[in-house]
Motif scaffolding. Structure first.
Motif, PDB file in Angstrom:
ATOM      1  N   ILE A 153      50.832  95.719  58.929  1.00 40.53           N
ATOM      2  CA  ILE A 153      51.558  96.937  58.588  1.00 40.53           C
ATOM      3  C   ILE A 153      51.036  98.126  59.378  1.00 40.53           C
ATOM      4  CG2 ILE A 153      52.036  98.604  56.744  1.00 40.53           C
ATOM      5  CD1 ILE A 153      51.943  96.225  54.767  1.00 40.53           C
ATOM      6  N   SER A 154      49.724  98.346  59.323  1.00 45.39           N
ATOM      7  CA  SER A 154      49.161  99.597  59.835  1.00 45.39           C
ATOM      8  C   SER A 154      49.000  99.624  61.348  1.00 45.39           C
ATOM      9  CB  SER A 154      47.816  99.867  59.169  1.00 45.39           C
ATOM     10  OG  SER A 154      47.964 100.107  57.788  1.00 45.39           O
ATOM     11  N   TRP A 155      48.662  98.494  61.968  1.00 43.58           N
ATOM     12  CA  TRP A 155      48.417  98.530  63.409  1.00 43.58           C
ATOM     13  C   TRP A 155      49.673  98.832  64.235  1.00 43.58           C
ATOM     14  CZ3 TRP A 155      44.027  98.970  66.098  1.00 43.58           C
ATOM     15  CH2 TRP A 155      42.825  98.786  65.404  1.00 43.58           C
ATOM     16  N   PRO A 156      50.833  98.270  63.916  1.00 42.53           N
ATOM     17  CA  PRO A 156      52.026  98.690  64.665  1.00 42.53           C
ATOM     18  C   PRO A 156      52.355 100.166  64.469  1.00 42.53           C
ATOM     19  CG  PRO A 156      52.406  96.577  63.590  1.00 42.53           C
ATOM     20  CD  PRO A 156      51.108  97.095  63.056  1.00 42.53           C
ATOM     21  N   VAL A 157      52.136 100.702  63.261  1.00 44.29           N
ATOM     22  CA  VAL A 157      52.356 102.129  63.026  1.00 44.29           C
ATOM     23  C   VAL A 157      51.421 102.954  63.892  1.00 44.29           C
ATOM     24  CG1 VAL A 157      52.144 103.978  61.320  1.00 44.29           C
ATOM     25  CG2 VAL A 157      53.267 101.825  60.682  1.00 44.29           C
ATOM     26  N   LEU A 158      50.169 102.525  63.955  1.00 44.92           N
ATOM     27  CA  LEU A 158      49.193 103.229  64.795  1.00 44.92           C
ATOM     28  C   LEU A 158      49.662 103.275  66.247  1.00 44.92           C
ATOM     29  CD1 LEU A 158      46.640 102.452  66.919  1.00 44.92           C
ATOM     30  CD2 LEU A 158      46.495 104.500  65.517  1.00 44.92           C
ATOM     31  N   ALA A 159      50.135 102.166  66.769  1.00 42.53           N
ATOM     32  CA  ALA A 159      50.577 102.123  68.164  1.00 42.53           C
ATOM     33  C   ALA A 159      51.776 103.039  68.394  1.00 42.53           C
ATOM     34  CB  ALA A 159      50.925 100.682  68.548  1.00 42.53           C
ATOM     35  N   GLU A 160      52.692 103.078  67.457  1.00 44.59           N
ATOM     36  CA  GLU A 160      53.856 103.965  67.592  1.00 44.59           C
ATOM     37  C   GLU A 160      53.430 105.427  67.608  1.00 44.59           C
ATOM     38  OE1 GLU A 160      56.261 102.908  64.301  1.00 44.59           O
ATOM     39  OE2 GLU A 160      56.751 100.906  65.062  1.00 44.59           O
ATOM     40  N   LEU A 161      52.529 105.796  66.702  1.00 45.82           N
ATOM     41  CA  LEU A 161      52.084 107.178  66.632  1.00 45.82           C
ATOM     42  C   LEU A 161      51.286 107.567  67.875  1.00 45.82           C
ATOM     43  CD1 LEU A 161      51.103 107.439  62.873  1.00 45.82           C
ATOM     44  CD2 LEU A 161      52.949 108.663  64.028  1.00 45.82           C
ATOM     45  N   ARG A 162      50.491 106.638  68.400  1.00 47.67           N
ATOM     46  CA  ARG A 162      49.748 106.946  69.623  1.00 47.67           C
ATOM     47  C   ARG A 162      50.707 107.309  70.750  1.00 47.67           C
ATOM     48  NH1 ARG A 162      48.220 102.379  70.903  1.00 47.67           N
ATOM     49  NH2 ARG A 162      46.190 102.138  69.912  1.00 47.67           N
ATOM     50  N   ALA A 163      51.789 106.566  70.879  1.00 45.76           N
ATOM     51  CA  ALA A 163      52.762 106.855  71.919  1.00 45.76           C
ATOM     52  C   ALA A 163      53.473 108.180  71.647  1.00 45.76           C
ATOM     53  CB  ALA A 163      53.778 105.711  72.011  1.00 45.76           C
TER      54      ALA A 163
END
Length: 442
Positions: A153-163
């Motif tokens: 759940i959290s790691w894909p969200v992290l990647a989206e926010l980083r971009a």
């Protein structure tokens, strides 16, 4: 855009005159510092970069329009090496029942299981980033709870926010799980896969004294070496002098001849060791090349808390002794409005102000501004951040304070933040924006 000063020049090329900057954060020669370690300078800005840094009054009128800072302290945008964006702002729905570490841990576990959908995590993480950006933060390292379904759940969200935040805040992430889970091969595989797919080459966990500690650390270090990861640990967040996993981490780093970066956070129990044990552990930390980040506000909140009893110590690690031994040291925000810390706003100026008071940094040298700027930038590999240098980005925090006593006396709420030489909107997001996530209040 209005600022804490007059309106910023609209030209792409301009000068900031009569600014005071911590000399420890300025990469330019020919400057002299006052008794507070501050140099009076003129900064020329061209097309979003710093064109020159010169002693005040030595620039030329041809450098463009000027804004007189009247001796106000200027900092680079700051670097927060230890935050928890995924936990942030859950306090209204899941409080810490007694202010203890275990109360915090159990409350977060319950909230994570009940509420941490991708939508929930994204909204709270983005809110935290907006706060940090408005306060003047250039880069953060966030820890991501990495257990079970939350990994996916959290790691894909992290990647989206980083971009999405690229160009505003640089975001790094390190996994967070208890050291005992390193003994589970399946868990380690899942976390490594998430880091490789969505992460930043960081691996880490929470280290504390378990019978299998050395075996678990061997797995952590071997995993890091195999995958080219740097390491980030939560360490000994307790006032129990028997908690010495920092020494085990240093021994493991030496045993594995680890050449990557290692950051150890908290290290609270180091401050309650006998002098001989403290000196031995610090010597090993230096030999192993470990950097240490103290989290003064959160640890003062949690540590040495007992009902009806006044706390006897401030909860922080032996930061002065570590620094004196040559260990890179820094301070950071940690948690924000969650069961581990009920307050905070990811404001590194607040962290520096409160850290100065809690850790008594004010009579021990003039280079402690490094702890929220140059030093975390180096350990995070953020080249060019956390310093003022010719040809570097004109990413600045402008204040009206003319010395450190003025700087620390007030929250600097009227600061101006420049990104690529332009003033940003420093309006903070309203906490009411998260009300729709807080239906289940505890």
């Amino acid at each position: 855009m209005t600022t804490g000063f007059a309106a910023m020049p609209s030209s792409a090329s301009y000068r900031l005159t009569r600014a005071r900057a911590p000399l420890c954060l300025v990469d330019a020669g020919g400057l002299a510092a006052d008794r507070d370690g501050l140099a009076l300078i003129d900064i020329a800005v061209e097309a979003g970069r710093i064109a020159s840094i010169l002693p005040a009054g030595t620039g030329t009128l041809a450098d463009g329009p000027a804004l007189d800072l009247d001796g106000g302290i200027v900092l680079p945008r700051l670097v927060d090496a230890h935050v928890h964006l995924d936990k942030g702002h859950i306090w209204p729905r899941r409080r810490n029942p007694d202010g203890s570490f275990m109360g915090a841990l159990n409350s977060v576990m319950a909230d994570r299981e009940a509420n941490w959908s991708a939508t929930d995590v994204r909204a709270r993480m983005d809110f935290g980033l907006r706060c940090a950006f408005a306060h003047g933060t250039a880069a953060v390292r966030t820890h991501i709870d990495s257990l079970g379904k939350q990994i996916g759940i959290s790691w894909p969200v992290l990647a989206e926010l980083r971009a999405e935040w690229a160009g505003r805040i640089a975001i790094q992430a390190s996994p967070l799980f208890g050291i005992q889970f390193a003994l589970d091969q399946s868990h380690v595989r899942d976390v490594v896969a998430a880091v490789k797919t969505h992460g930043d080459g960081l691996f880490g966990c929470v280290s504390y004294m378990i019978p299998e500690l050395d075996a678990a650390l061997d797995i952590v270090f071997s995993t890091a070496i195999e995958n080219g990861f740097d390491l980030d640990f939560h360490v000994d967040e307790t006032n129990d002098p028997q908690a010495r996993s920092l020494e085990n981490i240093a021994d493991a780093a030496i045993r594995h001849r680890f050449t990557g970066r290692i950051l150890a956070g908290h290290c609270c129990s180091l401050a309650v060791q006998e002098p001989e044990a403290e000196a031995r552990i610090i010597a090993k930390v230096r030999e192993a090349g470990i950097a240490v980040v103290s989290l003064p506000m959160c640890n003062m909140y949690l540590q040495d808390r007992a009902p009806g009893r006044t706390p006897r110590w401030r909860g922080v690690t032996a930061l002065h002794e570590l620094k004196a031994a040559g260990v890179p040291v820094m301070i950071a925000s940690d948690n924000t409005r969650d069961p581990f810390y009920a307050y905070g706003d990811l404001d590194l100026i607040e962290v520096l102000r409160e850290g100065t008071r809690i850790l008594q940094l004010d009579h021990t040298g003039n280079d402690w501004a490094n702890a929220v700027a140059r030093t975390p930038s180096a350990i995070m590999g953020q080249e060019g951040r956390g310093v003022l240098s010719p040809a570097g980005p004109a990413d600045l925090i402008l204040t009206r304070a003319r010395d450190w006593t003025e700087f620390f006396a007030r929250p600097q709420a009227n600061r101006s933040v420049l990104v690529d030489g332009r003033a940003i909107d420093t309006t903070l997001p309203d906490h009411r924006e998260l009300d729709h996530l807080m239906g289940g209040r505890s």
